[in-house]
Design a protein around this motif. Structure first.
Motif, PDB file in Angstrom:
ATOM      1  N   THR A  62       0.831  -1.211   0.000  1.00  0.00           N
ATOM      2  CA  THR A  62       0.000   0.000   0.000  1.00  0.00           C
ATOM      3  C   THR A  62       0.857   1.249   0.000  1.00  0.00           C
ATOM      4  N   GLU A  63       1.902   1.279   0.830  1.00  0.00           N
ATOM      5  CA  GLU A  63       2.791   2.451   0.874  1.00  0.00           C
ATOM      6  C   GLU A  63       3.544   2.612  -0.444  1.00  0.00           C
ATOM      7  N   ALA A  64       3.992   1.502  -1.008  1.00  0.00           N
ATOM      8  CA  ALA A  64       4.668   1.563  -2.309  1.00  0.00           C
ATOM      9  C   ALA A  64       3.717   2.080  -3.378  1.00  0.00           C
ATOM     10  N   SER A  65       2.456   1.664  -3.317  1.00  0.00           N
ATOM     11  CA  SER A  65       1.466   2.114  -4.280  1.00  0.00           C
ATOM     12  C   SER A  65       1.241   3.620  -4.181  1.00  0.00           C
ATOM     13  N   ALA A 123       2.908  13.128 -10.756  1.00  0.00           N
ATOM     14  CA  ALA A 123       3.874  14.222 -10.868  1.00  0.00           C
ATOM     15  C   ALA A 123       4.665  14.154 -12.167  1.00  0.00           C
ATOM     16  N   GLY A 124       4.381  13.145 -13.001  1.00  0.00           N
ATOM     17  CA  GLY A 124       5.046  13.043 -14.292  1.00  0.00           C
ATOM     18  C   GLY A 124       6.378  12.341 -14.261  1.00  0.00           C
ATOM     19  N   MET A 125       6.664  11.576 -13.204  1.00  0.00           N
ATOM     20  CA  MET A 125       7.909  10.817 -13.114  1.00  0.00           C
ATOM     21  C   MET A 125       7.620   9.321 -13.190  1.00  0.00           C
ATOM     22  N   THR A 126       8.585   8.576 -13.677  1.00  0.00           N
ATOM     23  CA  THR A 126       8.406   7.137 -13.837  1.00  0.00           C
ATOM     24  C   THR A 126       8.649   6.428 -12.502  1.00  0.00           C
ATOM     25  N   PRO A 127       7.666   5.664 -12.011  1.00  0.00           N
ATOM     26  CA  PRO A 127       7.867   4.910 -10.775  1.00  0.00           C
ATOM     27  C   PRO A 127       8.435   3.511 -11.050  1.00  0.00           C
ATOM     28  N   ILE A 128       9.558   3.231 -10.405  1.00  0.00           N
ATOM     29  CA  ILE A 128      10.195   1.921 -10.485  1.00  0.00           C
ATOM     30  C   ILE A 128      10.186   1.316  -9.091  1.00  0.00           C
ATOM     31  N   VAL A 169       2.246  -5.290  -6.965  1.00  0.00           N
ATOM     32  CA  VAL A 169       3.069  -4.091  -7.164  1.00  0.00           C
ATOM     33  C   VAL A 169       2.758  -3.445  -8.513  1.00  0.00           C
ATOM     34  N   LEU A 170       2.625  -4.247  -9.545  1.00  0.00           N
ATOM     35  CA  LEU A 170       2.320  -3.722 -10.881  1.00  0.00           C
ATOM     36  C   LEU A 170       0.895  -3.184 -10.962  1.00  0.00           C
ATOM     37  N   ASP A 171      -0.061  -3.927 -10.429  1.00  0.00           N
ATOM     38  CA  ASP A 171      -1.449  -3.475 -10.471  1.00  0.00           C
ATOM     39  C   ASP A 171      -1.625  -2.139  -9.762  1.00  0.00           C
ATOM     40  N   SER A 172      -0.779  -1.874  -8.772  1.00  0.00           N
ATOM     41  CA  SER A 172      -0.981  -0.694  -7.925  1.00  0.00           C
ATOM     42  C   SER A 172      -0.078   0.480  -8.257  1.00  0.00           C
ATOM     43  N   GLY A 173       0.666   0.410  -9.380  1.00  0.00           N
ATOM     44  CA  GLY A 173       1.334   1.632  -9.803  1.00  0.00           C
ATOM     45  C   GLY A 173       2.730   1.555 -10.365  1.00  0.00           C
ATOM     46  N   ALA A 174       3.459   0.471 -10.169  1.00  0.00           N
ATOM     47  CA  ALA A 174       4.804   0.397 -10.728  1.00  0.00           C
ATOM     48  C   ALA A 174       4.759   0.358 -12.248  1.00  0.00           C
ATOM     49  N   MET A 175       5.691   1.058 -12.892  1.00  0.00           N
ATOM     50  CA  MET A 175       5.823   0.986 -14.341  1.00  0.00           C
ATOM     51  C   MET A 175       7.031   0.150 -14.743  1.00  0.00           C
ATOM     52  N   MET A 176       7.863  -0.178 -13.759  1.00  0.00           N
ATOM     53  CA  MET A 176       8.942  -1.143 -13.957  1.00  0.00           C
ATOM     54  C   MET A 176       9.170  -1.844 -12.642  1.00  0.00           C
ATOM     55  N   VAL A 177       9.371  -3.154 -12.701  1.00  0.00           N
ATOM     56  CA  VAL A 177       9.731  -3.936 -11.523  1.00  0.00           C
ATOM     57  C   VAL A 177      11.176  -4.385 -11.673  1.00  0.00           C
ATOM     58  N   VAL A 178      11.933  -4.225 -10.595  1.00  0.00           N
ATOM     59  CA  VAL A 178      13.326  -4.655 -10.576  1.00  0.00           C
ATOM     60  C   VAL A 178      13.452  -5.880  -9.676  1.00  0.00           C
TER      61      VAL A 178
END
Length: 270
Positions: free
Chosen positions: A55-58, A67-72, A87-96
């Motif tokens: 939830t906090e990561a989301s 804010a127009g920045m890419t969340p990883i 993690v992906l469903d809740s907002g990440a655009m890249m997973v490491v």
């Protein structure tokens, strides 16, 4: 249709440097505004070395998108497909993915992040990356697969260097990120980034990234400008983790206390 640009697919792939601020301590999404004001491209949400909940990561990832920045998001080691999907469903655009040492592990990472036919990710219709819009199923899957589910793999072991060409060749892997601290430690030379053995390892990653048209990333070195100059302008690093929120707070606090101490005449010396 995605809420913001994925700089991994645009800026970094076009040869420009992307600067990431790592968040591992601060949970208030307002911190993202400081990151944006400073001119960063990427908010790196660190879940391997933090106590962040999904939830906090989301919240942090969503704030970054707005804010127009890419969340990883870097997920914990061997966290499993269910965790990655949340993690992906809740907002990440890249997973490491940490500690990738083989092409087989890299292929599994791709499968976790991509909807069929490229992977095995379960399809849920409301996706944070497209603003929770209602979209035709196939359109949404295609958009997320192509723009909002990039895959990064951490190169952090000597075994990873041995297999780096095969890892870079995996279809769907977008970024290879050297973790300077773990890699140098695994090589028996912790922190010795100028050691010939360590520099040769970075060169091998650079060659593999260029051969297979993958983005070269670097983590774990935040102070050595000469080293950063070398990896960026000679080796071709295009995603660099520039600093960490907890490090900035720690260093800033010490510098402040030391500065005040230089004018403190109230101390009684015995």
């Amino acid at each position: 249709m995605v809420l913001c640009e994925n700089v991994i697919y645009t800026k970094a792939s076009a040869g420009q440097l992307c600067k990431a601020m790592v968040l591992r301590l601060v949970t208030n999404p307002l911190v993202v505004q400081f990151v944006r004001n400073a001119g960063f491209d990427v908010v790196w949400v660190e879940m391997e070395h933090s106590t962040y909940s999904i939830t906090e990561a989301s919240m942090l990832a969503s704030a970054a998108m707005m804010a127009g920045m890419t969340p990883i998001v870097r997920v914990p080691y061997q966290c499993g497909m269910g965790y990655v999907q949340q993690v992906l469903d809740s907002g990440a655009m890249m997973v490491v993915f940490p500690h990738i040492v083989s092409a087989a592990e890299a292929k599994e990472a791709v499968k976790m992040c991509k909807f069929p036919p490229y992977g095995k990710r379960s399809l849920w219709l409301q996706q944070a990356a497209v603003g929770l819009r209602t979209m035709p199923m196939q359109m949404m899957a295609d958009e997320v697969n192509s723009m909002a589910s990039a895959v990064g793999v951490m190169i952090e072991a000597e075994e990873s260097i041995i297999n780096v060409d095969a890892i870079a060749a995996v279809d769907g892997v977008d970024v290879l990120i050297v973790g300077c601290i773990d890699l140098s430690s695994d090589m028996g030379i912790p922190g010795q980034i100028d050691a010939p053995k360590f520099k040769a390892a970075l060169k091998a990653v650079s060659v593999a990234c260029k051969r297979y048209n993958k983005v070269f990333g670097l983590a774990g070195n935040y102070k050595d400008l000469d080293f950063q100059d070398w990896v960026i302008n000679t080796l071709g690093v295009r995603l660099i983790l520039a600093h960490v929120d907890s490090n900035l707070i720690s260093v800033g606090a010490m510098e402040c206390a030391e500065r005040i101490a230089t004018i403190d005449r109230t101390v009684v010396h015995n």
